[in-house]
Motif scaffolding. Structure first.
Motif, short mmCIF file in Angstrom:
data_model
loop_
_atom_site.label_atom_id
_atom_site.label_comp_id
_atom_site.label_asym_id
_atom_site.label_seq_id
_atom_site.Cartn_x
_atom_site.Cartn_y
_atom_site.Cartn_z
N HIS B 507 26.63 -19.75 -109.16
CA HIS B 507 26.81 -19.06 -107.81
C HIS B 507 26.66 -19.95 -106.81
O HIS B 507 25.86 -21.00 -106.78
CB HIS B 507 25.59 -18.17 -107.46
CG HIS B 507 25.42 -17.14 -108.52
ND1 HIS B 507 26.07 -16.15 -108.71
CD2 HIS B 507 24.30 -17.27 -109.54
CE1 HIS B 507 25.55 -15.17 -109.73
NE2 HIS B 507 24.65 -15.98 -110.16
N LEU B 528 19.14 -13.54 -110.56
CA LEU B 528 20.20 -13.75 -110.06
C LEU B 528 21.54 -13.67 -110.93
O LEU B 528 21.89 -14.70 -111.82
CB LEU B 528 20.62 -15.05 -109.49
CG LEU B 528 21.01 -15.50 -108.00
CD1 LEU B 528 20.31 -14.51 -106.88
CD2 LEU B 528 20.89 -16.84 -107.59
N ILE B 563 26.52 -12.75 -103.80
CA ILE B 563 25.33 -13.22 -103.06
C ILE B 563 25.59 -13.46 -101.57
O ILE B 563 26.59 -13.65 -101.26
CB ILE B 563 24.91 -14.57 -103.62
CG1 ILE B 563 24.62 -14.09 -105.12
CG2 ILE B 563 23.82 -15.02 -103.05
CD1 ILE B 563 24.04 -15.04 -106.07
N GLU B 579 16.60 -17.96 -105.51
CA GLU B 579 16.76 -16.75 -105.79
C GLU B 579 16.04 -15.47 -105.18
O GLU B 579 16.08 -14.47 -105.35
CB GLU B 579 16.55 -16.51 -107.33
CG GLU B 579 15.38 -17.16 -107.96
CD GLU B 579 15.40 -18.40 -108.32
OE1 GLU B 579 15.76 -19.26 -107.71
OE2 GLU B 579 14.67 -18.72 -109.70
N ALA B 582 17.80 -14.89 -101.93
CA ALA B 582 19.24 -14.41 -101.84
C ALA B 582 19.46 -13.04 -102.18
O ALA B 582 18.58 -12.45 -102.76
CB ALA B 582 20.06 -15.37 -102.87
N SER B 584 21.75 -9.53 -103.20
CA SER B 584 22.63 -9.21 -104.15
C SER B 584 23.24 -7.94 -103.79
O SER B 584 22.69 -7.05 -103.65
CB SER B 584 22.07 -9.27 -105.71
OG SER B 584 22.98 -8.95 -106.35
#
Lengths: 278, 762
Positions: B507, B528, B563, B579, B582, B584
């Motif tokens: 990512h 993630l 993301i 993570e 972030a 999703s």
């Protein structure tokens, strides 16, 4: 096939003539800035926000100051209704001040604001104050002097610090350029900080990072709880980075006000030092 | 589903076992350079074949004496007679046509020949459009394709069919390039003299490529064996560039390209002289260098070894005078690969590559007494082996690949005064992907051609803590199928349908608030999870003789677990765990691309238009309501034209228009501690103004000398001095006791920029 392409192109032209949507989403809210110092009284100012493109002049500014709220502070045992007060040198010039309930280290304080059917509440803690190890000036170009401090963080204890300075003639303390410190990364260590003065506010671009020899300077070294650190860190981020294309800033400040309001109700443990730049 | 695919593989193997026929095979090569010539049209009876990218061909012929013709636009047509019982395996040498100016026509009518709709850009295509400062560039060329967009000024990321720049797999001689751009869109990391061709897959991504949600850009250097020493050098206002090709032996050639900019001595002092005031950016600076090296060795007629390495670095910085803050970012790509190509048995090729890639990104912020750094790095080792089998009516590829990655996503390093802040151990992740893949290309009847692919990947990641490798953090097995079908309506018109499902395990964290590309790569973990996407595209492709070619291609893409990182770089400074911060979510893209190319007449050129809708929804952003992707482009238009005035003078121009970026704008204000604070509205709820620009260039070819030729180019970038802002901010001034004025400030980087470049080649 050709007809089809023409139709699509026409559609595209029509779509491109569509008016760009304006930024919407403004919601009226109260803005609270409140403090209670260790061994000091509560001090609260209440204003409200404005749509982004509103003209901001003295009449408008006058209008956003809330003067008729009922503001109550309590520590669970005692309760005090704050009284309105004026100081024309400050903005907002109107604020609510306590006179009987003093902040005590380690104790929690509740704030309640009632105004025109709205109720805003918040809670904070007054942390114990902390002393500096030393404070001194370092020479810079010509008459410029940089204020420096040293302090030792208490190990295995979560601490947040905030630093302000003021010249004798200034009406209030101004936070330094990078004024918030989180001991997450220096737990138990002794830290030397070279301080840069901060601008009084973000309406002025011209300010000096250093003091000048002969200046009588007051330095406020405050401890504060996490909620206060988070709010002021966001505030600093907005001031420094909103105009920096690499850093950027699009986050809302982390408020601890419950109800239709934003802002901060924060306890501080402050020590004030006075030093003359030589 | 898994079972079904295995049985499919098995049934194809069965086909292969029973296919025993006599074949005529070999390679089509350039007579002068011995370079393989791809896509040579080979006619035998009423059948038409095309040579593959290595010039190879293979097909069935009758038992008697036969006649075969080899046709290619850049070469003289060759007709050979193959007598009965003669050698059935031979190389065919084609004589290049004298007029190399026609090389651009190599591309002509290729579209129809390609089963899946990839775009091919050859070395000779570069330089047909005016490059910035007269520098042709591969990524800039790719950005003129329909469905491909730039990120606005100052952002050289590639955004293909609504994907983010981190959703493209960019390969340079088989090695992954994590940041293919040198900043500001001036240049890509691909030095034009080191590029032979690039394939851009926007849909139906073939099975041999590891998963990325948006696209694959596969760039290859020239593998040919040179017979004479040759080279070129170019100097412009911005950069110097040299290329050298040295034949060491008859079978071994080395090539090198070097490039270095000196903008810190030319353009930036001029730009900076206009921004003396404290309210804007001060002391902008940017420079880069890169070095390419390749070695092409022909061991024997059946074994070739091709080795390359690349190293390049960039440094960009500026100051905010009023805060005494200096910001800088620098990044470096290093990659290398060795490719061994052999023919293990009849009708087969075996390609084995080992590749290495290392990318580092550093961010710095210095403010009197405080120095903050964020470092990010990825290192890859990659091993891949592909067996190609050419059968009677099908071409099969079977392969195995293994990649190991080492990620160090963000390591902060902050020193304030004499104390170094303690952030604990850096986060280090080790991940690997082991894949088996397979594809089969075959015709069904007269009208249908198919390309089916399957890729099975086992993904595994562990987190390293204090030199100890933890137990597997996360592992998963996934399947990426792809499907392409072509239906030939008639000789000049084709309908192509493609579908692919792709899964991406690396990512790129998009730092929403930042307006320059900042690269923080993270592996997939249990928090993630891998990004998943499907794409469906349907297009109509048509040629009007040699005069025009065009296509209309519709696409739909759906993505999951993508993301967003709603924060600025300062959040990465004190937030160690990306993570945790972030978000999703999911998204879709719907679009249509229109493309028309004119190959005849004095004025030649292309016209591309894309209309699209690109939306995201994240439970944690905007309360779950849909918002546009930052690089959502409702409209995108590119127009390029080329006009040779005389044999010596050539004019070219390029115009581009696209919808502005979506961004998060302030909707309200309030006052805290005497300062005005913005209240931000809906995420990506506002739009920057549309981006548009016109570039023109004129090139003068000097009289060809015996030993060298030279040309002089004049170019003007942004002819009408359009200010394409990359960033808006608001500056307040005044006094709360009287009145406060608000000024909207826009930062636009590149004004009208004329340039002259001189190029010499021998």
């Amino acid at each position: 096939m050709r007809k089809y392409i023409i139709a699509i192109v026409l559609l595209a032209i029509v779509l491109s003539c569509k008016k760009e949507t304006k930024t919407e989403g403004y919601q009226p809210r109260f803005v609270v800035e409140g403090s209670i110092e260790q061994d000091g009284y509560a001090n609260i100012s209440i204003t409200h926000n404005l749509p982004f493109y509103t003209r901001l002049d003295s009449a408008q500014i006058e209008e956003i100051i809330i003067k008729y709220a009922k503001v109550t502070v309590s520590d669970g045992l005692e309760e005090e209704i704050l009284t309105g007060s004026y100081d024309r040198k400050l903005f907002p010039y109107f604020f609510y001040k306590g006179s009987s309930l003093k902040g005590k280290a380690g104790r929690n304080y509740k704030l309640k604001i009632e105004y025109a059917g709205n109720i805003l509440t918040a809670e904070t803690m007054v942390p114990a104050r902390k002393n500096l190890d030393s404070i001194w000036f370092e020479n810079r170009d010509g008459m410029d002097r940089q204020l420096c401090i040293r302090f030792t963080d208490t190990p295995n204890e979560k601490n947040y610090y905030k630093i302000y300075t003021r010249l004798e003639k200034d009406p209030a303390f101004t936070r330094t350029l990078l004024s918030n410190q989180d001991d997450q990364y220096f737990d138990g260590k002794t830290l030397d900080l070279k301080l840069n003065r901060g601008a009084y506010n973000n309406l002025t671009q011209e300010y000096d990072s250093y003091f000048v020899a002969g200046d009588v300077v007051e330095l406020k070294f405050a401890t504060l709880p996490k909620s206060g650190f988070d709010f002021w860190q966001g505030f600093q981020n907005e001031l420094l980075n909103a105009a920096n294309p690499l850093m950027g800033s699009t986050n809302a400040l982390k408020s601890n006000i419950e109800g239709n309001g934003i802002g901060i109700w924060c306890g501080y443990g402050s020590t004030i030092y006075r030093i003359t730049a030589k | 589903m898994l079972k079904l695919s295995f049985s499919l593989i098995f049934s194809l193997f069965v086909c292969f076992t029973f296919a025993q026929t006599k074949t005529f095979s070999g390679r089509a090569l350039d007579l002068s350079t011995r370079a393989p010539i791809p896509e040579v049209m080979i006619k035998y009876h009423n059948q038409v074949f095309y040579s593959d990218k290595e010039g190879g061909f293979k097909f069935e012929i009758g038992s008697g004496t036969v006649e075969i013709s080899f046709k290619h636009l850049s070469y003289k047509t060759l007709v050979i007679i193959v007598p009965k019982d003669s050698v059935l395996k031979r190389d065919i040498y084609l004589i290049p046509k004298e007029n190399l100016l026609d090389q651009v026509q190599v591309n002509r009518s290729r579209n129809a020949a390609r089963l899946n709709n990839y775009e091919l850009i050859t070395h000779s295509d570069l330089g047909k459009k005016p490059g910035l400062f007269a520098n042709p560039d591969l990524l800039n060329e790719i950005k003129t394709l329909p469905g491909v967009t730039n990120g606005g000024e100052g952002n050289s990321g590639l955004y293909i069919r609504g994907g983010s720049s981190g959703q493209n797999l960019v390969l340079f001689n088989h090695a992954t390039i994590y940041n293919p751009s040198h900043l500001l869109g001036f240049f890509s990391v691909f030095n034009t003299s080191a590029v032979n061709e690039a394939k851009v897959y926007k849909s139906g991504i073939p099975a041999e490529y590891a998963g990325r949600l948006a696209a694959v850009v596969d760039v290859g250097s020239d593998k040919s064996i040179a017979d004479t020493l040759s080279g070129s050098a170019a100097v412009s206002f911005l950069a110097a560039d040299a290329h050298l090709s040295v034949p060491l032996t008859k079978r071994w050639t080395i090539k090198t390209s070097l490039r270095k900019t000196f903008m810190n001595y030319s353009i930036w002092p001029i730009v900076n002289s206009f921004s003396k005031e404290r309210t804007s950016l001060n002391n902008l600076g940017y420079d880069f260098y890169d070095v390419n090296f390749s070695s092409s060795l022909q061991l024997d007629t059946q074994n070739n070894v091709f080795a390359t390495f690349y190293i390049g670095g960039d440094r960009f910085g500026f100051e905010l005078g009023r805060f005494g803050i200096a910001n800088a970012v620098d990044w470096r790509n290093r990659s290398g690969s060795v490719e061994w190509k052999t023919e293990p048995f009849k009708n087969s090729t075996l390609n084995t590559t080992a590749a290495y890639s290392d990318y580092r990104f550093n961010f710095r912020l210095d403010q009197d007494g405080t120095n903050a750094r964020i470092n990010s790095a990825i290192r890859d080792f990659d091993l891949q082996s592909t067996l190609g089998l050419t059968l009677k009516k099908q071409h099969i590829k079977l392969g195995i690949a293994h990649t190991s990655h080492r990620f160090v996503p963000n390591t902060p390093d902050v020193a304030t005064g004499s104390v170094k802040l303690d952030f604990g151990a850096a986060n280090v992740y080790h991940s690997s992907e082991t894949a088996l893949f397979f594809s089969d290309k075959f015709d069904l009847g007269q009208y249908f051609s198919f390309l089916l692919g399957s890729r099975f990947t086992y993904y595994h990641v562990v987190k390293q803590v204090d030199d100890k490798i933890n137990e597997p953090d996360f592992n998963t097995l996934f399947w990426e199928p792809s499907f392409n079908v072509q239906y030939k309506l008639n000789g000049a018109t084709d309908i192509k349908l493609s579908f692919s499902r792709n899964i991406q395990t690396a990512h790129l964290i998009p730092v929403a608030a930042s307006n320059f590309p900042v690269d923080f790569w993270m592996p997939s973990t249990n928090k993630l999870v891998p990004q998943k996407g499907i794409q469906l595209s349907l297009g109509l492709f048509k040629n009007w003789g040699n005069a025009f070619e065009g296509y209309v291609d519709f696409y739909y893409k759906r993505m999951n677990h993508i993301i967003e990182f709603n924060g600025g770089l300062s959040n990465l400074l004190d937030n160690l765990q990306i993570e945790e911060n972030a978000f999703s979510g999911k998204g879709y893209v719907l679009g249509a691309e229109f493309f028309l190319k004119k190959n005849i007449g004095k004025i030649t050129g292309t016209l591309g238009y894309t209309i699209s809708r690109n939306r995201r929804s994240f439970p944690d952003i905007n309360n779950g309501t849909e918002f546009p992707f930052r690089y959502d482009r409702t409209h995108e238009l590119n127009l390029s034209a080329n006009y040779p005035i005389s044999k010596k003078w050539n004019l070219s121009s390029f115009f581009t228009y696209s919808t502005g970026n979506a961004y998060t704008a302030p909707v309200g204000r309030y006052i805290v501690a005497g300062s005005i604070i913005n209240e931000y509205g809906a995420f990506n709820g506002a739009r920057m103004p549309a981006y548009h620009r016109l570039d023109v260039a004129a090139t003068y070819q000097f009289q060809k000398r015996k030993k060298y030729k030279s040309e002089l180019s004049f170019s003007v970038y942004n002819v009408y001095n359009r200010k394409n802002p990359i960033f808006d901010y608001f500056q307040f001034s005044g006094d709360l006791k009287s009145s406060v004025s608000i000024q909207k400030k826009s930062i636009a980087l590149l004004p009208v920029l004329p340039a002259v470049a001189y190029k010499i080649s021998f």
